[in-house]
Design a protein around this motif. Structure first.
Motif, PDB file in Angstrom:
ATOM      1  N   VAL A 101       0.802  -1.512   0.298  1.00 28.97           N
ATOM      2  CA  VAL A 101       0.018   0.007   0.352  1.00 28.97           C
ATOM      3  C   VAL A 101       0.996   0.992  -0.355  1.00 28.97           C
ATOM      4  O   VAL A 101       1.478   1.371   0.691  1.00 28.97           O
ATOM      5  CB  VAL A 101      -0.320  -0.393   1.293  1.00 28.97           C
ATOM      6  CG1 VAL A 101      -1.771   1.221   0.941  1.00 28.97           C
ATOM      7  CG2 VAL A 101      -1.911  -0.602   1.111  1.00 28.97           C
ATOM      8  N   LEU A 205       0.409  -5.884  -0.143  1.00 28.09           N
ATOM      9  CA  LEU A 205      -1.358  -5.798  -0.584  1.00 28.09           C
ATOM     10  C   LEU A 205      -1.393  -7.575  -0.979  1.00 28.09           C
ATOM     11  O   LEU A 205      -0.516  -8.614  -1.401  1.00 28.09           O
ATOM     12  CB  LEU A 205      -1.089  -5.494  -1.858  1.00 28.09           C
ATOM     13  CG  LEU A 205      -1.274  -4.016  -2.447  1.00 28.09           C
ATOM     14  CD1 LEU A 205      -0.834  -3.415  -3.199  1.00 28.09           C
ATOM     15  CD2 LEU A 205      -2.338  -3.357  -2.045  1.00 28.09           C
ATOM     16  N   ARG A 236      -5.786   6.308  -5.498  1.00 29.62           N
ATOM     17  CA  ARG A 236      -6.110   5.527  -4.818  1.00 29.62           C
ATOM     18  C   ARG A 236      -7.741   5.868  -5.886  1.00 29.62           C
ATOM     19  O   ARG A 236      -8.916   5.472  -5.170  1.00 29.62           O
ATOM     20  CB  ARG A 236      -6.504   4.608  -3.744  1.00 29.62           C
ATOM     21  CG  ARG A 236      -5.345   4.051  -2.933  1.00 29.62           C
ATOM     22  CD  ARG A 236      -4.850   2.897  -3.803  1.00 29.62           C
ATOM     23  NE  ARG A 236      -5.744   1.802  -3.996  1.00 29.62           N
ATOM     24  CZ  ARG A 236      -5.809   0.935  -2.549  1.00 29.62           C
ATOM     25  NH1 ARG A 236      -4.503   1.405  -1.239  1.00 29.62           N
ATOM     26  NH2 ARG A 236      -6.726   0.113  -2.414  1.00 29.62           N
ATOM     27  N   TYR A 245      -4.257   0.349  -9.297  1.00 27.31           N
ATOM     28  CA  TYR A 245      -5.498  -0.454  -8.719  1.00 27.31           C
ATOM     29  C   TYR A 245      -6.600  -0.982  -9.210  1.00 27.31           C
ATOM     30  O   TYR A 245      -7.426  -0.615  -7.741  1.00 27.31           O
ATOM     31  CB  TYR A 245      -5.521   0.833  -7.264  1.00 27.31           C
ATOM     32  CG  TYR A 245      -4.080   0.168  -6.286  1.00 27.31           C
ATOM     33  CD1 TYR A 245      -3.339  -0.476  -5.736  1.00 27.31           C
ATOM     34  CD2 TYR A 245      -3.400   1.724  -6.662  1.00 27.31           C
ATOM     35  CE1 TYR A 245      -2.231   0.046  -5.081  1.00 27.31           C
ATOM     36  CE2 TYR A 245      -1.821   2.304  -5.777  1.00 27.31           C
ATOM     37  CZ  TYR A 245      -1.660   1.471  -5.381  1.00 27.31           C
ATOM     38  OH  TYR A 245      -0.135   1.445  -3.918  1.00 27.31           O
ATOM     39  N   CYS A 354      -6.801  -3.182   1.729  1.00 23.81           N
ATOM     40  CA  CYS A 354      -5.976  -3.076   0.059  1.00 23.81           C
ATOM     41  C   CYS A 354      -6.093  -2.375  -0.300  1.00 23.81           C
ATOM     42  O   CYS A 354      -7.439  -1.681  -1.152  1.00 23.81           O
ATOM     43  CB  CYS A 354      -6.309  -4.668  -0.992  1.00 23.81           C
ATOM     44  SG  CYS A 354      -5.285  -5.929  -0.130  1.00 23.81           S
TER      45      CYS A 354
END
Length: 354
Positions: A101, A205, A236, A245, A354
């Motif tokens: 992360v 992750l 994110r 992601y 995650c």
């Protein structure tokens, strides 16, 4: 409500049950007798709740908490009741790569800054900007929106905060809103800014195909959630199929703030549900900022190389209690709740933190 015991009991085909009745030869589940279930026969099937395992009588002692090849600890054992576990390692260690992360407090988390003394833009640590903003005085939901957009400026034209504003203006009482803005929100900001001192180890992750566990303290979980509330996690926010992601669930709460709560939960794009989720989260933060819990939380992703042949399986189900009435939080006291996820490849958002 469906409950399952942890150990199956199989009656042979055509065999006798403990009460002398005959088990059905087709494997169907018998109705519960009224005197056993305490409810109408047509409302329950399977075994009585009293026949299923309940804690603490069925609880086996937990194994020793220790790190291993497939278990990462972000705390330092042993865990002592009533004491918040210490983070491990003692000092913050960063890992800015595709296997962990990307943390908001990382020195690699840079943000463009316009400087009047220099032409163009320079880069600054985004965490420094986050610290400055969150330490400011937020007296309304509009101030909260403005603060979040300071370090998420590129999304200022795309993010909306309709549900967040409606919660504070229409759904909370004046007293509740004032309590959150004056007491809870500043404590949440303090909690979020503890990140480099509370979560000191890179968070791996839990990717597709891996079997791994992560153990956090509840303090660490609260700190991570506070950062999600203030939308501080980098990289994110994009929903593009080409983003880094794309195969992970979102973590920042920006989508929860968007839209409108009008519709009472049955319409309006799920706005009513968003409002209830926000209420739940704020209640959670109110509790943990007043008294931090001292337990631990373990997330595990389990990879199976050979999936069971569900359609061709002849294994019988364990003891089950099926009911059309009741609530898990009432009738399910002392029982293990398992959250099931699909095992198909389409379940791309199944996983841990995650």
């Amino acid at each position: 409500m469906t409950k399952s015991g942890s150990s199956p009991t199989h009656a042979p085909s055509g065999g006798s049950q403990q009460d002398g009745s005959q088990a059905p030869r087709d494997g169907s589940i018998l109705p519960i007798r009224e005197e056993e279930a305490g409810v109408k026969t047509e409302e329950c099937r399977g075994v009585a709740l009293s026949e299923l395992n309940h804690a603490p009588t069925c609880s086996a002692p937990l194994s020793k908490l220790e790190a291993s090849r497939d278990h990462s600890l972000l705390i330092r054992p042993p865990v002592i009741a009533g004491i918040i576990p210490c983070p491990h390692p003692d000092k913050y260690h960063d890992a800015w790569d595709e296997n962990h992360v990307r943390m908001p407090c990382s020195s690699n988390n840079l943000y463009p800054k316009t400087s009047p003394q220099q032409r163009g833009k320079t880069l600054q640590m985004r965490w420094e900007l986050i610290e400055t903003v969150l330490l400011g005085n937020m007296q309304s939901s509009l101030d909260l929106e403005e603060a979040i957009l300071v370090y998420n400026a590129r999304y200022a034209a795309r993010w909306t905060f309709g549900s967040l504003h409606e919660l504070f203006t229409d759904r909370l009482s004046r007293r509740e809103a004032d309590d959150i803005l004056r007491y809870t929100l500043p404590k949440m900001a303090e909690l979020a800014l503890q990140l480099p001192f509370v979560v000191t180890r890179p968070i791996r992750l839990l990717k597709h195909g891996c079997t791994h566990s992560l153990t956090f303290s509840q303090h660490q979980v609260a700190c991570l959630l506070a950062n999600a509330f203030f939308c501080t996690f980098p990289r994110r926010n994009s929903t593009s199929k080409q983003c880094e992601y794309q195969n992970f669930p979102t973590i920042n709460f920006s989508a929860l703030y968007s839209g409108s709560g009008h519709g009472g939960g049955s319409g309006g794009g799920g706005g009513g549900r968003k409002l209830e989720k926000l209420k739940t989260l704020l209640h959670y933060f109110r509790r943990v900022t007043r008294k931090m819990p001292t337990g631990t939380v373990t997330y595990r992703r389990q990879h199976l190389s050979n999936l069971p042949d569900w359609e061709g399986s002849t294994h019988q189900l364990p003891r089950l209690h099926l009911s059309a009435t009741g609530k898990i939080e009432d009738e399910g006291q002392g029982m293990l709740q398992v959250i099931g996820v699909p095992v198909t490849s389409s379940a791309r958002h199944a996983g841990g933190l995650c």
